[in-house]
Design an enzyme around this catalytic site. Structure first.
Site, mmCIF file in Angstrom:
data_model
loop_
_atom_site.group_PDB
_atom_site.id
_atom_site.type_symbol
_atom_site.label_atom_id
_atom_site.label_comp_id
_atom_site.label_asym_id
_atom_site.label_seq_id
_atom_site.Cartn_x
_atom_site.Cartn_y
_atom_site.Cartn_z
ATOM 1 N N VAL A 278 21.613 28.671 28.871
ATOM 2 C CA VAL A 278 22.207 29.118 28.550
ATOM 3 C C VAL A 278 21.613 31.150 28.967
ATOM 4 O O VAL A 278 23.198 31.363 29.668
ATOM 5 C CB VAL A 278 22.677 29.731 27.101
ATOM 6 N N ASP A 325 52.401 53.585 56.214
ATOM 7 C CA ASP A 325 53.881 54.109 57.015
ATOM 8 C C ASP A 325 52.999 55.269 57.048
ATOM 9 O O ASP A 325 52.183 55.813 56.560
ATOM 10 C CB ASP A 325 54.575 54.233 55.406
#
Length: 890
Positions: A278, A325
């Site tokens: 853990v 663009d």
């Protein structure tokens, strides 16, 4: 079918219709055959399935296992914390996916709700969904085009197609057949498309496609087919979590086996092994990532970048290509007069002011004769103002066609105010602009009763109708060769050019035909206009290149315009003229395009599917692509790109819903700022992983080596879990606040194949984890022989040693003194809180019972602190070595 190639009679015959449209009965039959004129979406996944998919990631499954184990060993706080992290991560993922599904819904809303259609010999207003192929639809300014149509009538018709084609200005439409089979959508001037808007004039068209067969429908289909691309972080963490889980399982199995062979209690060894497993898993990692991205997103909003999907924050840091663009992103999205040819001189914008001081009259002209007598520049500016339909709005904004607005603004800036001039030269007649003749003429009356007409429009049409040119020394014969040469020069600069001419009249002509009025003109000059680049775009492009990011322009505009802008902002070098058009791209074999794609910097006149093709080709070359866009045509490419970036001001709802990020200011420079922030965040995530795994490795080395050295288990399960919970929470999260390191935008983007353990991070974790472990074991041996509370000392030294590692990993190369001990105040605060909580565990009696600790005296605490500082000294020594020996890395 190439409808733009067909004559109107052929279209009528092909669709079995007439100029009066189809009957209501036939329309009903066709509606059953073709279906409603609406976009269809495929069956969507349910919300439940979206939720389930959030828990399929390997790291999430591992964390679930860790939570179960934490609960078994009696640490419900750790178990609850892990589960909370997993659930939070799932909620965020679900929200992102749910919002992405709305892209098609936004596209559907673009359809016109009603249409004016001719049926049974009369006009009807019908729901746009009821239109069928063969219907004749009336088009008026202000209406949304309800379906794809072949025009049969066009009177000064202009259509705003930016959302579909990327064209920055309204397109002039006409009804004649075209003769080029491979014309891109933006050049098919006899067709109007569903979802575009009529901005000027009127017309009528025959419906040639409805629903999913329209160009808008094709985009909707592409948008449905495109799946979200995994982010670099998701890919790297997936690989990382699998390797980590396997390594932990092997180590835990070895420790458990050796413990049993030594005769340790099987329950104790099981709990120790499970606790170690853990502790070894950095279960705070999803929380650290989520919080890092959330904080980064909050910071980006202040810089005009709105993040819609959190993983996009990190993805920005890995971008290798930005496909942008042009209009509004690299440019101002505002037509501006850039150059003027008048009186034999070609004046650039910077020359306007100084030339106007010599050539422009300081007083307004009072009569027509005064106006046009040897004053070419002032007459040209007057013509710009008077022969202009742009108007001043109530709130001071200028309303009108972009070209007219540009002329109005420029004349006004030069001292020629339209409203003031109109008082002396009121308009008494006009011949409106027509897309076929490409001209507009207005008549103005002076105080002496004489009139002047100004004609402006396409330079070819103006030159054809002009017999002379105006100069400061009088009217002279027109030099057509010179005009053509200047026209070509201005066009090469990317300007959109119009000519302006005049003619004097004694009275308003009785014959107001264009053949009578627009002839025998005197040319005043040529005006070149352009949507100019943003001031900050050039610097942003330069920074991108320095950072190893290649900017690419993809636009629907003309190649000359694209090339001019690309050179001005540095996307193209002066000696590089390479611009790929949509037509060339369409004819290029796929293998040849993929060979060249990494070297192409400008694309013009591209279709929606070609934008998608560009993105996919770059991704096939293992490039990370950011794609910007504002129109519907950009949506599929935005969805496919590693990060889709929509325009916040000019962007459609479709592109915003398909995007990962929205530029609130439509500015390319904002992307560069976002990339910088993305790199900082990913760098800080790596610092957390480095800190967490190095610290965890130190704990594993201690537990792993102790049996081989004949030492008892150094720590208890409860101590391991406490240390894990305490150290991975606040200090780990505080590392996400670390400021960017110097030179972060001078480094190349991280390759896709580069894992979490690249650049020596794996070695760092093992080596410095071993140093921490060996130091702790030495402390255990010495303290145990001296009769000190050795277990408490090891426990405390490992906790505080982790804090030392947290401070040391803040920079890869710079010393702690150079970056400043207090350079990350949240981390300092987290360390102080951690230190205080650990001291509580050591000195508070009831906590001694829980954690099996003993109070330390001053000398024992001093020894513990000294051992915990070893990691900091070792890491700083390595950084000093790197600065001396590997200067090129610093």
């Amino acid at each position: 079918m190439n409808w733009h190639l067909k004559e109107i009679s052929e279209v009528v015959q092909e669709l079995n219709t007439s100029s009066e449209g189809v009957s209501s009965k036939e329309a009903k039959r066709r509606l059953e055959e073709f279906g409603p004129n609406e976009l269809k979406a495929k069956k969507k996944r349910t919300s439940f399935m979206m939720v389930v998919d959030q828990f399929k990631d390997f790291l999430i499954i591992t964390l679930f296992f860790a939570a179960i184990v934490a609960g078994i060993v009696g640490d419900p706080i750790d178990a609850i914390a892990i589960l909370a992290i997993v659930i939070l991560n799932a909620i965020i993922g679900f929200i992102q996916e749910y919002r992405a599904e709305k892209a098609i819904e936004a596209l559907r809303l673009m359809a016109a709700p009603t249409a004016i259609v001719l049926r049974d010999g009369t006009t009807h207003s019908v729901a746009a969904a009821e239109l069928v192929p063969g219907d004749v639809v009336v088009l008026e300014a202000g209406r949304i085009v309800p379906a794809d149509m072949r025009l049969i009538e066009a009177v000064s018709l202009k259509v705003e197609e930016a959302a579909l084609t990327g064209e920055s200005i309204p397109v002039e439409k006409q009804k004649k057949a075209l003769h080029d089979e491979k014309l891109p959508l933006g050049d098919r001037t006899n067709i109007v498309y569903s979802g575009t808007a009529i901005s000027y004039g009127r017309g009528a068209g025959i419906v040639i496609a409805t629903g999913m067969d329209t160009e808008l429908g094709k985009i909707a289909h592409m948008l449905e087919e495109e799946k979200d691309v995994r982010t670099p972080l998701q890919h790297r963490l997936s690989v990382f979590s699998k390797k980590l889980a396997l390594a932990i399982l092997v180590i835990v199995a070895i420790i458990f086996t050796f413990g049993l062979l030594r005769g340790e209690d099987i329950v104790l060894m099981f709990l120790t092994s499970v606790s170690l497993a853990v502790a070894a898993i950095p279960e705070a990692l999803p929380a650290v990532i989520t919080i890092s991205l959330a904080f980064g997103a909050g910071k980006m909003v202040k810089q005009n970048a709105l993040i819609r999907k959190l993983p996009a924050v990190e993805t920005l840091g890995s971008v290798t290509y930005v496909c942008s663009d042009k209009t509004g992103t690299l440019t101002l999205n505002k037509m501006t007069v850039e150059e003027i040819y008048v009186d034999g001189k070609l004046l650039k914008q910077k020359q306007f002011a100084e030339e106007s001081a010599d050539l422009v009259s300081k007083s307004r002209p009072e009569t027509v004769s005064h106006l046009i007598k040897d004053r070419p520049l002032s007459t040209l500016f007057t013509a710009m103002a008077l022969s202009n339909d742009a108007t001043l709005g109530k709130e001071g904004q200028i309303i009108g066609d972009p070209t007219e607005v540009a002329l109005y603004v420029h004349a006004n800036n030069m001292g020629f105010n339209k409203e003031a001039l109109f008082k002396d030269f009121p308009r008494v007649a006009e011949i409106p602009f027509d897309s076929e003749r490409k001209l507009m003429t207005t008549f103005h009356k002076g105080a002496n009763g004489r009139l002047v007409s100004f004609t402006k429009g396409a330079i070819e049409a103006i030159a054809e109708r002009s017999r002379a040119g105006m100069t400061s020394t009088g009217i002279k014969d027109l030099d057509l060769e010179e005009i053509n040469r200047v026209n070509e020069e201005m066009a090469a600069d990317g300007s959109r050019i119009i000519g302006i001419a005049f003619r004097e009249w004694n009275s308003l002509p009785l014959n107001m035909s264009t053949e009578n009025v627009e002839t025998g003109l005197t040319l005043l000059g040529l005006v070149g206009m352009m949507d100019p680049p943003r001031e900050e775009a050039k610097e942003a492009v330069s920074i991108s290149k320095t950072a190893g990011i290649k900017p690419v322009m993809i636009t629907g505009d003309h190649p000359l315009t694209a090339r001019a802008i690309a050179k001005r902002i540095g996307i193209l070098d002066d000696d590089d003229d390479g611009v790929i058009t949509g037509r060339i791209l369409d004819e290029m074999p796929l293998h040849e395009f993929e060979r060249q794609v990494e070297h192409i910097r400008v694309y013009s006149r591209v279709a929606p599917e070609q934008k998608l093709k560009i993105v996919k080709a770059l991704q096939d070359k293992h490039q990370f692509v950011a794609m910007t866009g504002d129109g519907v045509n950009d949506a599929p490419a935005l969805r496919r790109a590693n990060i889709g970036i929509a325009m916040g001001i000019t962007g459609t709802d479709v592109t915003k819903e398909a995007s990962d990020m929205i530029l609130l200011d439509d500015n390319f420079a904002t992307i560069v700022k976002a990339v910088r922030e993305g790199r900082r965040i990913y760098s800080n995530i790596l610092k957390f992983i480095k800190y967490s795994l190095t610290s965890n490795a130190g704990t594993i080395w201690v537990i792993f080596l102790a049996p081989f050295l004949g030492l008892p288990l150094p720590m208890l399960p409860i101590q391991i879990l406490w240390m894990n919970l305490l150290c991975d929470s606040l200090p780990g999260l505080a590392l996400t606040s670390e400021p960017e390191e110097k030179g972060i935008m001078r480094r190349p983007p991280r390759p896709y194949s580069e894992g979490v353990f690249a650049h020596g991070r794996g070695r760092f974790i093992l080596v410095f984890g071993l140093i921490i472990g060996v130091a702790a074991l030495a402390l255990q041996a010495l303290a145990r022989d001296a009769g000190m509370p050795w277990q408490t000392m090891i426990f405390t030294s490992l906790v505080l040693g982790r804090m030392a590692v947290a401070m040391a990993v803040r920079s890869e190369y710079d010393s702690l003194l150079r970056i400043g001990v207090f350079g990350n105040r949240p981390l300092v605060g987290a360390i102080l809180i951690t230190f205080a909580l650990q001291l509580a565990v050591v000195y508070v009696p009831f906590l001694n019972e829980i954690f099996k600790t003993e109070p330390l005296n001053l000398s024992e605490l001093a020894i513990t602190l000294s051992v915990s500082a070893i990691a900091l000294v070792a890491i700083e020594a390595e950084k000093l070595y790197l600065r001396i020996v590997k200067k090129d890395m610093v």
